[in-house]
Design a protein around this motif. Structure first.
Motif, PDB file in Angstrom:
ATOM      1  N   GLY A 657     -32.749  31.742  62.777  1.00  0.00           N
ATOM      2  CA  GLY A 657     -31.649  31.092  62.084  1.00  0.00           C
ATOM      3  C   GLY A 657     -30.457  30.774  62.960  1.00  0.00           C
ATOM      4  O   GLY A 657     -29.455  30.225  62.486  1.00  0.00           O
ATOM      5  N   VAL A 658     -30.529  31.135  64.247  1.00  0.00           N
ATOM      6  CA  VAL A 658     -29.435  30.843  65.188  1.00  0.00           C
ATOM      7  C   VAL A 658     -29.778  29.542  65.907  1.00  0.00           C
ATOM      8  O   VAL A 658     -30.838  29.447  66.544  1.00  0.00           O
ATOM      9  CB  VAL A 658     -29.248  31.979  66.201  1.00  0.00           C
ATOM     10  N   PRO A 659     -28.913  28.518  65.854  1.00  0.00           N
ATOM     11  CA  PRO A 659     -29.256  27.229  66.467  1.00  0.00           C
ATOM     12  C   PRO A 659     -29.265  27.313  67.992  1.00  0.00           C
ATOM     13  O   PRO A 659     -28.664  28.200  68.593  1.00  0.00           O
ATOM     14  CB  PRO A 659     -28.149  26.293  65.970  1.00  0.00           C
ATOM     15  N   ALA A 660     -29.948  26.366  68.593  1.00  0.00           N
ATOM     16  CA  ALA A 660     -30.078  26.358  70.049  1.00  0.00           C
ATOM     17  C   ALA A 660     -28.753  26.134  70.748  1.00  0.00           C
ATOM     18  O   ALA A 660     -28.580  26.512  71.906  1.00  0.00           O
ATOM     19  CB  ALA A 660     -31.084  25.282  70.475  1.00  0.00           C
ATOM     20  N   ASP A 661     -27.785  25.496  70.076  1.00  0.00           N
ATOM     21  CA  ASP A 661     -26.502  25.215  70.722  1.00  0.00           C
ATOM     22  C   ASP A 661     -25.436  26.251  70.377  1.00  0.00           C
ATOM     23  O   ASP A 661     -24.245  26.014  70.545  1.00  0.00           O
ATOM     24  CB  ASP A 661     -26.001  23.814  70.362  1.00  0.00           C
TER      25      ASP A 661
END
Length: 872
Positions: A657-661
């Protein structure tokens, strides 16, 4: 445009544009390229009047092979600039006849004003104004039946009126004025005569009642007034003595502009009323009137015309209150105009008042005395025109201030707002972009003012608006749009701006290592903690204590403020302890650290991030804890205790759930089953000397900490956990939130540190210890500077001051399932503290669970809150 159709003498084709009056808009013919704006080609019985002629690059109007043509009251624009002038305003070719050029205005920039070519006949040039021709004002060549009458030519650089070749005709009632100039490419002949009649024309041309305004006395210009049959003459007298021409000519005058002659001027009532081509009105359409203040010296009827193109008129004074009154109201409403107090400088009686109320109704004209009334039935803004005329026909037209007929209700004000974001979603959480929509009946709005709620205001222009405003500090501000309509009625619209902070992650480095004496205060400057940039309100710090000589606590607070009754970390001899905390900074960035113990303690401080209300930063996204690693099982792909000096690499961003950016992640890390003393470091994969210290532990101790790991730069979305002990330990890690360039996240509002729970004193509503395996509920919104709604998370510090057993606390959102995270680990006889960014339940409450087997006292300090990023 080229016109090729013809009319008849009884029914000429007539083109009429809007009359060129002050404030009016004429119909304009604008040329394209080098062709004339208007060509009349082989036509007869055509009249063009009251038109504007656009910016010509060559000829403006050309008459070719035509007869019975009238060009009346044309207004020429300045042509495209060129060194020696451009083209001719009106050219009549040699195959044309019976052409009248009357009451036109030709401005500076043309080579020639009016030009007739050899062979033309019956050409009348009357009552025109030509200013600053570059090569000739009115030039007729080989023209028979010419009449050049009552023109005004202001000519510094060329001859004003010329009859060349074998021309025949008359030159009467004209004014040609010289203006001093030097010879240049654009002024080829500043010493040319004012009037010129060629030798071939001299015996066929008569001239009289003309004015050669060549200066007075010592201001006389160095140019002849006349050239007759090739001979120059410097005065009207010398011309008359030599040729018999100009018996009534006048010279020795200054006429610098083509305006009406001044009162008592020699030009007034001194012309020949019977001159060929003399009109009954002047260049502006005003009548030819008798000035009673001047003795008539002209010839003809009693009302003698003035010389030149502009007639001196009776000066009519219309008092300022002769305007529609009232001038505003809700439609329908009645207004009236006085008609009894206009006066004239000549003492002439007023004949009529005429009022055009500007709403499309017919003008009302009547004799003076009774007010003229009118009802405005339709809402709108109208421009009434009042014309007062005396008995001789002199008139004065005045335009009153606008009449405002309003709608029944004022236009509604409309205001909305949003925070300013970048294309990739970063937000300036203290910068608002307000949108002011165009209201219905926008014409009715007179003014709009925005007040921003921080003491600043801005007057707005017409039309829809976008207004950006940077707020000076965090807090809630009410922005108000006040809209005033033409009738003075106001409407308002309001939005609330929640100015907050965005997070600026910093690669973790140890910024300061100091020893604080007993009961001493360490002051750290803005530069030391990297808080000396624009708009920084708070810093996220990690504090590690070591070398303590006595038990105590360390308190972080804003420099220059009263030390709060809170604590950041508890310490004791023989132990190294770490914790994170967010601390408000002063405008200069300084913070204080207070040592409450009776002995010195060494502190190591590292900055993990800043909170700023003026810089583009990241928003926070609290998450339901997600387990990334548990070496006691198989979670995270690592099974078995991590040996001392070894690392575990976890994929964090781009998963769970943590975005790549994501630019920083908030981890809850725990070391358990420890075989020796040690500590844990968390670092972005691939970086050097950028680790964040996690918990420190002693042999056999379970120790946890919540840490912010800046992902700067983001490399593969991985975090490395290193066991700095010489012995093995099991490691557990959970994601509890992340910071990233996503405008939909939450922004930070720092508060002065405040203790919101103390079970020993009853602060927070609880006077007993938190029992083993018991849960307490705590309201965290609506007090201590935290908004009552739209709060997603709070920044807390949890302290267990004097535990008698071992265990840990779990802080989580009320109404959700309790996660298995360690918010603060404690062991018997040792104080413990833990930072916690805790999600808030929908009811504004959090839960605190004691996972230990003994009851403990608990302190909770509030450092700030995270709220929805909105302008409402």
């Amino acid at each position: 445009m080229t016109l090729t159709r013809s009319g008849t003498k009884d029914a000429p084709i007539t083109f009429t544009g809007a009359a060129l009056v002050p404030g009016g808009s004429p119909a304009v013919l604008t040329p394209r390229g080098s062709t004339p704006a208007l060509t009349l080609d082989a036509v007869h019985d055509v009249r063009i009047q009251s038109m504007g002629i656009g910016y010509a690059s060559a000829e403006a109007v050309a008459v070719t092979g035509s007869t019975g043509v009238t060009l009346d009251r044309l207004s020429f624009r300045r042509p495209v600039p060129s060194a020696g002038g451009t083209g001719t305003a009106v050219r009549v070719d040699g195959a044309s006849s019976n052409v009248t050029v009357s009451r036109n205005r030709v401005p500076d920039g043309y080579a020639y004003g009016v030009q007739a070519q050899s062979g033309a006949s019956q050409v009348t040039v009357t009552t025109n104004v030509v200013t600053d021709p570059r090569r000739g004002g009115i030039v007729l060549t080989g023209t028979s039946g010419a009449a050049v009458t009552s023109n005004t030519v202001i000519t510094p650089c060329a001859t004003g009126i010329s009859l060349e070749g074998a021309s025949r005709g008359t030159v009467e009632n004209n004014v040609v004025a010289s203006v001093a100039a030097k010879q240049t490419d654009s002024c080829p002949a500043p010493t040319a005569p004012l009037y010129s009649v060629s030798a071939a024309s001299a015996d066929q041309v008569t001239g009289d009642y003309n004015v050669a305004a060549n200066g007075v006395g010592t201001s006389a210009r160095p140019r002849p007034e006349y050239a007759w049959a090739g001979t120059p003459y410097t005065t009207a007298v010398s011309l008359h003595d030599a040729t018999g021409q100009g018996a009534h000519d006048i010279d020795g005058l200054n006429v610098p502009t083509a305006t009406a002659p001044a009162e008592h001027s020699a030009l007034i009532d001194s012309a020949d009323a019977d001159a060929p081509g003399e009109l009954t009105t002047d260049v502006d359409g005003s009548p030819l009137v008798d000035d009673p203040l001047v003795h008539d010296t002209g010839t003809g009827p009693a009302a003698h015309p003035d010389r030149g193109a502009v007639e001196r008129q009776d000066s009519i004074t219309v008092p300022g209150d002769d305007m529609p009154s009232p001038s505003r109201g809700v439609a329908p409403f009645v207004t009236s105009v006085r008609t009894d107090d206009a006066t004239t400088s000549w003492g002439k009686p007023i004949a009529t008042y005429s009022v055009d109320f500007g709403d499309g109704s017919a003008p009302v004209t009547q004799a003076p005395g009774t007010p003229i009334t009118h009802t405005y039935t339709t809402p709108g803004v109208y421009a009434p025109v009042i014309t007062v005329t005396d008995v001789d026909g002199s008139s004065r037209t005045v335009r009153s201030a606008a009449v405002d007929a309003g709608t029944a209700t004022p236009p509604a004000a409309s205001l909305s707002g949003a925070l300013v974001t970048t294309a990739d979603g970063q937000v300036d959480a203290g910068d608002a972009l307000f949108t002011v929509a165009q209201p219905a009946d926008a014409w009715e709005v007179a003014s709009r003012v925005m007040t921003f709620g921080d003491g600043d205001h801005e007057s707005l222009a017409d039309g829809p608006q976008k207004i950006e405003h940077q707020y000076p500090a965090t807090g809630s501000y009410t922005a108000t749009l006040t809209q005033t309509d033409l009738l003075g009625r106001t409407t308002t619209a309001k939005v609330t701006m929640h100015a907050a902070d965005a997070f600026l992650p910093i690669t973790a480095q140890h910024d300061a290592e100091r020893t604080i004496p007993a009961h001493g205060v360490l002051k750290l400057s803005a530069a030391t903690v990297h808080a000396d940039s624009a708009g920084v309100d708070a810093a996220r710090l990690q504090v590690v204590t070591s070398g303590a000589k006595a038990r105590g606590t360390l308190t972080l607070y804003t420099d220059g403020t009263t030390r709060p009754g809170t604590s950041t970390v508890g310490f004791e001899p023989g132990r190294t302890v770490s914790n994170e905390a967010t601390v408000k900074v002063t405008p200069t960035g300084a913070i204080d650290l207070y040592n409450s113990s009776s002995g010195p303690v060494t502190v190591n401080v590292a900055t993990l991030g800043l909170q700023s209300h003026t810089q583009f930063g990241r928003t926070y996204h609290p998450a339901t804890p997600i387990r990334l690693l548990d070496t006691r099982g198989a979670t995270g792909g690592h099974t078995g205790a991590v040996p001392g000096g070894h690392s575990v690499t976890l994929t964090v961003s781009g998963a769970h759930g943590v975005p790549a950016d994501a630019n920083a992640v908030v981890l809850n890390v725990v070391a358990t089953a420890t075989k020796g003393s040690g500590s844990l470091t968390a670092s972005p994969a691939g970086t050097v000397n950028s680790g964040v210290s996690g918990p420190y532990w002693t042999t056999g101790q379970t120790a946890g900490a919540q840490i912010v790991v800046p992902m700067v730069p983001l490399i593969n979305g991985k975090v490395v956990l290193r066991n700095n002990s010489k012995s093995s330990a099991h490691l557990v890690a959970d994601v509890v939130g992340w910071y990233g360039p996503t405008a939909s996240g939450t922004t930070f509002q720092p508060v002065s540190p405040v203790r919101i729970l103390n079970t020993r004193t009853g602060s927070g509503g609880r006077t007993t210890k938190l029992g083993a395996h018991a849960t307490l509920r705590l309201k965290v919104t609506g007090a201590h500077g935290v908004p009552a709604s739209a709060v997603n998370a709070v920044d807390l510090n949890l302290t267990v001051p004097s535990p008698t057993g071992s265990g840990y606390l779990v802080a989580y959102a009320d109404g959700t399932t309790r996660p298995d995270v360690h918010s603060a680990d404690y062991t018997s006889g040792h104080p413990a503290a833990g930072a916690a960014l805790v999600k808030v339940g929908a009811n504004g409450e959090i839960d605190l669970y004691n996972a230990g087997s003994t009851a403990v006292d608990v302190d909770i300090d509030l450092l700030g809150d995270y709220g929805l990023n909105t302008v409402s």
